[in-house]
Design an enzyme around this catalytic site. Structure first.
Site, mmCIF file in Angstrom:
data_model
loop_
_atom_site.group_PDB
_atom_site.id
_atom_site.type_symbol
_atom_site.label_atom_id
_atom_site.label_comp_id
_atom_site.label_asym_id
_atom_site.label_seq_id
_atom_site.Cartn_x
_atom_site.Cartn_y
_atom_site.Cartn_z
ATOM 1 N N ARG A 45 5.955 6.415 -4.597
ATOM 2 C CA ARG A 45 4.696 7.169 -4.462
ATOM 3 C C ARG A 45 4.908 8.798 -4.949
ATOM 4 O O ARG A 45 6.185 8.931 -5.215
ATOM 5 C CB ARG A 45 4.129 7.382 -3.160
ATOM 6 C CG ARG A 45 5.003 7.182 -1.929
ATOM 7 C CD ARG A 45 5.507 8.271 -1.272
ATOM 8 N NE ARG A 45 4.946 9.624 -1.700
ATOM 9 C CZ ARG A 45 5.696 10.805 -1.877
ATOM 10 N NH1 ARG A 45 6.844 10.552 -1.974
ATOM 11 N NH2 ARG A 45 5.009 11.808 -1.949
ATOM 12 N N ALA A 47 2.922 11.739 -7.667
ATOM 13 C CA ALA A 47 2.484 11.481 -8.868
ATOM 14 C C ALA A 47 3.342 11.441 -10.077
ATOM 15 O O ALA A 47 3.235 10.321 -10.859
ATOM 16 C CB ALA A 47 1.551 12.696 -9.325
ATOM 17 N N ASP A 236 -1.617 15.986 -8.174
ATOM 18 C CA ASP A 236 -1.775 14.609 -8.467
ATOM 19 C C ASP A 236 -2.837 14.633 -9.336
ATOM 20 O O ASP A 236 -2.500 13.667 -10.640
ATOM 21 C CB ASP A 236 -2.544 13.759 -7.309
ATOM 22 C CG ASP A 236 -1.515 13.231 -6.279
ATOM 23 O OD1 ASP A 236 -1.294 14.107 -5.265
ATOM 24 O OD2 ASP A 236 -0.747 12.296 -6.545
ATOM 25 N N ASN A 246 -4.996 16.908 -4.829
ATOM 26 C CA ASN A 246 -3.506 16.603 -4.178
ATOM 27 C C ASN A 246 -3.698 16.008 -2.662
ATOM 28 O O ASN A 246 -4.974 16.081 -2.254
ATOM 29 C CB ASN A 246 -2.723 17.880 -3.933
ATOM 30 C CG ASN A 246 -1.320 17.928 -3.487
ATOM 31 O OD1 ASN A 246 -0.550 16.919 -4.224
ATOM 32 N ND2 ASN A 246 -1.035 18.563 -2.437
ATOM 33 N N LYS A 247 -2.652 15.616 -2.064
ATOM 34 C CA LYS A 247 -2.909 14.951 -0.769
ATOM 35 C C LYS A 247 -3.934 15.305 0.296
ATOM 36 O O LYS A 247 -3.888 16.766 0.292
ATOM 37 C CB LYS A 247 -1.523 15.004 -0.188
ATOM 38 C CG LYS A 247 -1.445 14.334 1.274
ATOM 39 C CD LYS A 247 -1.584 12.849 1.352
ATOM 40 C CE LYS A 247 -0.966 11.974 0.184
ATOM 41 N NZ LYS A 247 -1.847 10.657 0.191
#
Ligand code: MRU
Length: 337
Positions: A45, A47, A236, A246-247
């Site tokens: 995992r 990006a 990402d 992003n997260k």
């Protein structure tokens, strides 16, 4: 530094990140279906790492077809690339790497399939090597925004496990520490899958960088009561206007940082910038299902099938971002890449 993906002669391995930090287990990837499964379940995992993984997965998936005709080989390539491309929708590095692989194959289409395959293997390794170099350059460029003594806050995992090299945001932090800056980092645990607690805390321990783990809901209190010099995290997908996916939790941190006047930086390779997407509202956000919220490590923490959702990412509007640190330099608002 643990590599998330590596070749041993012509065998491809990944480290299963779902088991870290308690168990180090490498898995051999024999074909594209095994790689697609590994990407989907987050065994690999981050990006940049999933871009590298998709390219490598395409190569192992195509190995059985090197004796086919070139048109047959190419049609198999499109089929396998589509399977890999469907694994996770948000990080653009995945489709970026696959498009690059397709372009290479198309430019060699008059050659025998075995030669096209060799060229693809070479390209997959190039994508990996370039990412290592981009991480190194991002880590250098980021030093301009890190003071000699800094208290930082980060989210999710952006280190060696998430990339081909040293990492992006975490690469900047580790380089700052290694070059003698006095660094301390608050690490968000990053629910629901705890990439901060499991992976970032582990990588910082390995690199001897001083840090303190916090649960995500402590960030506002930490910003209000301790001096945080900067929030620094990854991406990402970055839209053409600088809006950044992003997260999940990143957007909340950006709002908090803005309120507390803490600089908020994104670090990412230019392969994470998607010029085809004008703004963040066009970014597809992966929905992973409420089970990830109702459970921790497979153990229920909520009643049975109670309603829960798990969007894996959120989008931070560009005006909340103080700068985007890439291998080509630091971009600032208004973003023009
Ligand atoms: O769901 P994940 O673990 O793949 O999410 C990873 C992130 O959101 C990272 O912050 C991002 O990919 C940058 S990695 C250098």
């Amino acid at each position: 530094m643990i590599k998330p993906l590596f070749w041993e002669k012509d065998r491809l391995f990944i480290v299963d990140q779902t088991l870290l930090p308690t168990i180090y287990q490498r898995i051999e990837i024999h074909n594209h279906l095994e790689m697609a499964d590994a990407i989907k379940r987050l065994a690999i995992r981050g990006a940049p790492a999933i871009g590298i993984a998709a390219a490598a997965g395409l190569v192992v998936g195509l190995k059985p077809y090197i004796h086919c005709s070139s048109p047959e080989f190419l049609s198999k390539l499109y089929e396998i690339a589509e399977i890999l491309n469907r694994t996770r929708p948000t990080a653009v590095n995945l489709s970026w790497a696959l498009k690059r692989m397709k372009r290479v194959a198309e430019s060699e289409k008059h050659k025998p399939a075995s030669e096209i395959w060799e060229r693809l293997l070479h390209e997959a390794v190039n994508i990996h090597t370039e990412d290592i170099n981009m991480c190194r350059q991002i880590s250098q460029n980021g030093q301009n925004i890190i003071p000699e003594k800094a208290n930082l806050l980060t989210h999710c995992n952006t280190g060696g496990l998430a990339t081909g090299g040293l990492g992006t945001a975490l690469g900047i932090i580790i380089t700052a520490h290694q070059t003698g800056k006095n660094i301390h980092v608050y690490v968000d645990e990053t629910r629901p899958l705890l990439q901060g607690a499991r992976l970032t805390a582990w990588e910082l321990t390995e690199e001897h960088v001083p840090f303190t783990l916090i649960s995500d809901n402590m960030a506002a209190y930490i910003m209000a009561t301790r001096k945080i010099d900067a929030v620094i995290l990854g991406a990402d997908r970055i839209a053409a206007n600088g809006d950044t996916a992003n997260k999940i939790g990143t957007y909340g941190l950006a709002v908090l940082a803005n309120y507390h006047k803490v600089p908020f930086y994104v670090a990412a390779p230019t392969s994470t910038i998607d010029p085809n997407i004008a703004s963040g509202d066009q970014i597809v956000i992966e929905e992973r299902g409420g089970g990830e919220v109702r459970e921790v490590f497979g153990k229920p923490i909520a009643p049975g099938n109670c309603p829960a959702v798990s969007p894996a990412f959120d989008v931070t509007p560009n005006h909340l971002i103080s700068g985007i640190i890439t291998e080509k330099g630091i971009f600032r608002h208004p973003y023009r890449f």
